[in-house]
Design an enzyme around this catalytic site. Structure first.
Site, short mmCIF file in Angstrom:
data_model
loop_
_atom_site.label_atom_id
_atom_site.label_comp_id
_atom_site.label_asym_id
_atom_site.label_seq_id
_atom_site.Cartn_x
_atom_site.Cartn_y
_atom_site.Cartn_z
N GLU A 36 0.83 -1.20 0.00
CA GLU A 36 0.00 0.00 0.00
C GLU A 36 0.86 1.25 0.00
OE1 GLU A 36 -3.00 0.21 2.99
OE2 GLU A 36 -3.65 -1.86 2.70
N LYS A 58 2.22 4.63 1.38
CA LYS A 58 2.35 5.15 2.75
C LYS A 58 2.13 6.66 2.69
CE LYS A 58 5.10 4.83 6.94
NZ LYS A 58 4.78 6.13 7.49
N ARG A 69 -2.91 9.97 11.20
CA ARG A 69 -3.65 8.71 11.35
C ARG A 69 -4.96 8.95 12.10
NH1 ARG A 69 -0.78 3.07 12.87
NH2 ARG A 69 -2.60 1.71 12.67
N ARG A 90 -3.41 8.97 16.48
CA ARG A 90 -2.53 7.83 16.70
C ARG A 90 -2.33 7.56 18.18
NH1 ARG A 90 2.17 5.92 17.70
NH2 ARG A 90 3.60 4.84 16.32
N GLU A 132 -5.58 7.25 6.84
CA GLU A 132 -4.68 8.38 6.99
C GLU A 132 -5.37 9.60 6.38
OE1 GLU A 132 -1.78 7.64 8.50
OE2 GLU A 132 -0.45 9.32 8.02
N PHE A 169 -7.57 2.40 5.27
CA PHE A 169 -6.79 1.19 5.01
C PHE A 169 -7.16 -0.01 5.89
CE2 PHE A 169 -3.83 4.04 7.43
CZ PHE A 169 -3.76 3.32 8.62
N ARG A 186 4.09 -3.58 17.25
CA ARG A 186 4.84 -3.42 16.00
C ARG A 186 5.26 -4.81 15.55
NH1 ARG A 186 6.86 1.19 14.04
NH2 ARG A 186 6.58 2.31 16.00
N LYS A 194 7.21 -1.37 6.75
CA LYS A 194 7.32 -0.11 5.99
C LYS A 194 8.67 0.01 5.31
CE LYS A 194 8.30 2.66 10.12
NZ LYS A 194 7.98 3.86 10.88
P1 ATP Z 1 5.97 6.94 10.74
O1 ATP Z 1 6.63 8.10 11.42
O2 ATP Z 1 6.81 6.21 9.74
O3 ATP Z 1 4.59 7.25 10.22
P2 ATP Z 1 4.87 5.65 13.04
O4 ATP Z 1 5.69 5.22 14.20
O5 ATP Z 1 3.92 6.77 13.22
O6 ATP Z 1 5.86 5.87 11.84
P3 ATP Z 1 4.50 3.09 11.93
O7 ATP Z 1 3.65 2.02 12.45
O8 ATP Z 1 5.95 2.90 12.05
O9 ATP Z 1 4.02 4.44 12.57
O10 ATP Z 1 4.20 3.29 10.41
C1 ATP Z 1 2.91 3.19 9.96
C2 ATP Z 1 2.30 4.57 9.91
O11 ATP Z 1 2.15 4.96 8.58
C3 ATP Z 1 0.92 4.54 10.51
O12 ATP Z 1 0.95 5.00 11.84
C4 ATP Z 1 0.09 5.45 9.61
O13 ATP Z 1 -0.07 6.70 10.23
C5 ATP Z 1 0.93 5.66 8.38
N1 ATP Z 1 0.34 5.12 7.15
C6 ATP Z 1 0.24 5.79 5.99
N2 ATP Z 1 -0.30 5.05 5.04
C7 ATP Z 1 -0.58 3.84 5.58
C8 ATP Z 1 -1.15 2.64 5.08
N3 ATP Z 1 -1.55 2.52 3.81
N4 ATP Z 1 -1.27 1.60 5.94
C9 ATP Z 1 -0.87 1.71 7.22
N5 ATP Z 1 -0.31 2.82 7.75
C10 ATP Z 1 -0.16 3.88 6.93
#
Ligand code: ATP
Length: 590
Positions: free
Chosen positions: A250, A252, A257, A274, A304, A344, A419, A425
């Site tokens: 998918e 990103k 969030r 989040r 998102e 998503f 996690r 990612k």
């Molecule tokens: P980051 O700073 O990389 O967003 P994070 O710690 O907030 O990291 P992670 O779980 O590491 O969160 O990365 C997933 C994040 O990416 C989710 O919290 C979400 O906000 C964002 N995101 C964007 N697009 C998607 C998607 N298609 N599916 C899941 N998460 C997504």
């Protein structure tokens, strides 16, 4: 349970310097509460009047607390203000005036947990004409009935400055200790917490129904689920290998969030960020769309939110989206950049829990619920079986201004609050930099030298979160990336939460000029993760030879603090160790 006894435990908590000590004190205290008290006692210990995601504000402003202390003790306002200037803490000020009160024996009522809690609820719920006087009167009554120590905590609770330093994981561990204390019970309590995020409710169920009640706890509307998080891997090959040769890929999106809870019958919608703050008011257009565009009676879905220009097809980055979040000008901003939700995931639908269903089933159901052409769209995706397909999709997404991709295991359940490799990612990386930004918790600050010292702010001491130990471990000092404006902001924010001693959940060797309560998160970019004897991140044991991890050339990239992340949402020690290994791998390969 008498509030006097609670106050004694709170004082012990304040004075302990170890987290395990906190767990012991908390479990002893919580085990003394009656069934009808435990929920309130847990919220009180968290310093809130309801689960934090409900966002109920404490009701008292400082100047009203000053007046209440004056009235309850027979001193003048000026005298109270003078002592407050000296102590810098309204709780200690109230305690001092309680000791020297001229108005003894106004009340002989002994305060208990529920009485104090309900009085605070009443104070918070009083508004409108004459409400200030009514609030003051209620606090005066409480103070008049308080012992000296009770006065300290009643006042801090009323002001919302209780800050006992016990994080959610510490309270959960104390609850587990109250039952059998074994790993099994801890796991079950964590699971329950991950699907409802409400420690008061969990404590109540535990006392009322024991572990079997905890095991049967179900997803509930308007009680947010802790978000699933993504692991990292450096290449498409490794991702595909981990996913057994087939996965969804998918886009990103670099937005905000959002978890949406919908109850159509009652026309009720709530949005959570989040870190599970209620953000419904910040995204009125998405809340409205959720009621119209989702074909379900009840649902919980996730996506998102970001500004997207339908005409040019351009995405706007996080910083711009968050500007909308600031209360002012929400209307204008929403006209300037229309917000979309790129959905998503689906976690709950019409009475059925979707968490345990495989991703593919959740996603296909989600696609049936929404047309995908209005405010709510779907995240773009492909199903990939070769690394080439993943790489091509990745390049294409970067080209259109996105952050990267998230690969998803087609058969995995929604793993709340963890996690895991069911989501992986992959972000774009720049030469000579770590590919990912790092979220750090501020645990102290420095005065710096020269001009900065005169100004009163020179940099931050920052930590990652060790989720196994539930402590914050230092990883770096941050001295670059500040604008004049955000230096001013940091100075005033941090001054308010500064601590005389190192907070119990902070593990550090070096000392900043001022410690602060671990509360705010910032995002940094760095060149490299290195080994260092100065920092406690990932350090095994206290031996002087033990080394931890540090960041090389960290610079602040967030515009101030991250409002959507709590200290426990910061990058973890485990992630840093994994990123360190990844970085070595990438180096060898290049
Ligand atoms: P980051 O700073 O990389 O967003 P994070 O710690 O907030 O990291 P992670 O779980 O590491 O969160 O990365 C997933 C994040 O990416 C989710 O919290 C979400 O906000 C964002 N995101 C964007 N697009 C998607 C998607 N298609 N599916 C899941 N998460 C997504």
């Amino acid at each position: 349970m008498l509030f006097d006894e609670v106050s004694t435990y709170y004082e012990k908590l304040e004075n302990t310097s170890s987290r395990l000590g906190m767990v012991d004190i908390l479990s002893e205290m919580l085990s003394k509460a009656k069934k009808e008290e435990i929920r309130n006692l847990v919220y009180m210990t968290q310093g809130v009047l309801a689960p934090p995601f409900e966002g109920v504000q404490m009701g008292m402003a400082e100047k009203f607390a000053e007046r209440s202390i004056a009235m309850a003790s027979g001193f003048s306002n000026e005298e109270v203000v003078a002592v407050y200037r000296k102590t810098g803490d309204m709780g200690l000020t109230a305690e001092e005036f309680s000791k020297k009160s001229k108005l003894r024996i106004m009340s002989k009522r002994r305060l208990d947990v529920n009485y104090v809690f309900n009085a605070m609820l009443k104070i918070a719920g009083t508004s409108g004409l004459g409400s200030q006087d009514a609030k003051i009167k209620m606090l005066v009554e409480l103070l008049a009935a308080s012992s000296h120590l009770e006065a300290r905590y009643v006042t801090r609770f009323a002001l919302g400055t209780l800050r006992l330093g016990a994080g959610d994981a510490t309270i959960l561990e104390a609850l587990s200790k109250m039952s059998t204390g074994d790993r099994e019970s801890k796991k079950k309590l964590e699971n329950a917490y991950n699907i409802c995020s409400d420690l008061g409710r969990i404590a109540y169920i535990l006392v009322d129904n024991g572990m079997s009640g905890i095991e049967h706890l179900k997803v509930t509307l308007f009680s947010p689920i802790r978000p699933a998080l993504a692991e990292r891997l450096p290449t498409a090959e490794e991702i595909l290998k981990r996913m057994n040769g087939k996965c969804a890929v998918e886009s990103k999106y670099d937005g905000f969030r959002v978890q949406i809870h919908i109850d159509k019958k009652n026309r009720k919608v709530q949005l959570f960020s989040r870190n599970l703050e209620n953000t419904t008011d910040m995204f009125p257009d998405i809340a409205k769309a959720a009621l119209i565009e989702v074909a379900a009676k009840e649902a919980i879905l996730e996506g998102e939110a970001l500004a997207y220009d339908d005409v040019t097809g351009e995405f706007r980055p996080f910083q711009e989206t968050i500007q909308r979040k600031r209360k002012h000008g929400i209307e204008e901003k929403s006209l300037e950049f229309p917000l979309h939700l790129f959905a998503f995931d689906l976690m709950y639908l019409d009475g059925e829990d979707y968490l345990s269903k495989p991703y593919e089933e959740r996603r296909s159901k989600l696609e049936k619920l929404v047309s995908g052409e209005g405010t709510i769209r779907f995240s773009n995706r492909i199903i990939a079986t070769t690394p080439k397909q993943i790489d091509k999709y990745f390049e294409q997404e970067i080209e259109s201004g996105l952050e990267g991709i998230v690969a998803k295991d087609l058969s995995a359940p929604y793993i709340a609050g963890a996690r895991k490799f069911s989501w992986i990612k992959l972000k774009r990386s720049y030469k000579g930099e770590l590919s990912d930004t790092i979220d750090l918790v501020i645990i102290g600050y420095y005065l710096g030298r020269g001009q900065r010292a005169e100004f009163g702010f020179g940099g931050l001491l920052a930590a990652v979160y060790n989720d196994k130990k539930d402590v914050f471990e230092t990883i770096t000092r941050i001295g670059t990336g500040f604008t004049e404006k955000n230096m001013q902001m940091f100075k005033s924010l941090l001054k308010k939460i500064s601590k005389e001693r190192k907070p119990a959940r902070v593990d550090a060797i070096i000392e900043p000029n001022f410690w602060v309560e671990p509360k705010y998160v910032v995002t940094v970019r760095a060149d490299e993760i290195t080994k260092s004897p100065m920092h406690t991140c990932g350090r095994e044991g206290p031996s002087p030879d033990a080394t931890g991890y540090a960041l090389r050339f960290p610079r602040l990239v967030s515009d101030g603090v991250r409002e959507d992340k709590s200290p426990e949402d910061a990058t973890t020690t485990k992630e840093i160790i994994e990123m360190y290994k990844l970085q070595k791998k990438v180096k060898v390969e290049s």
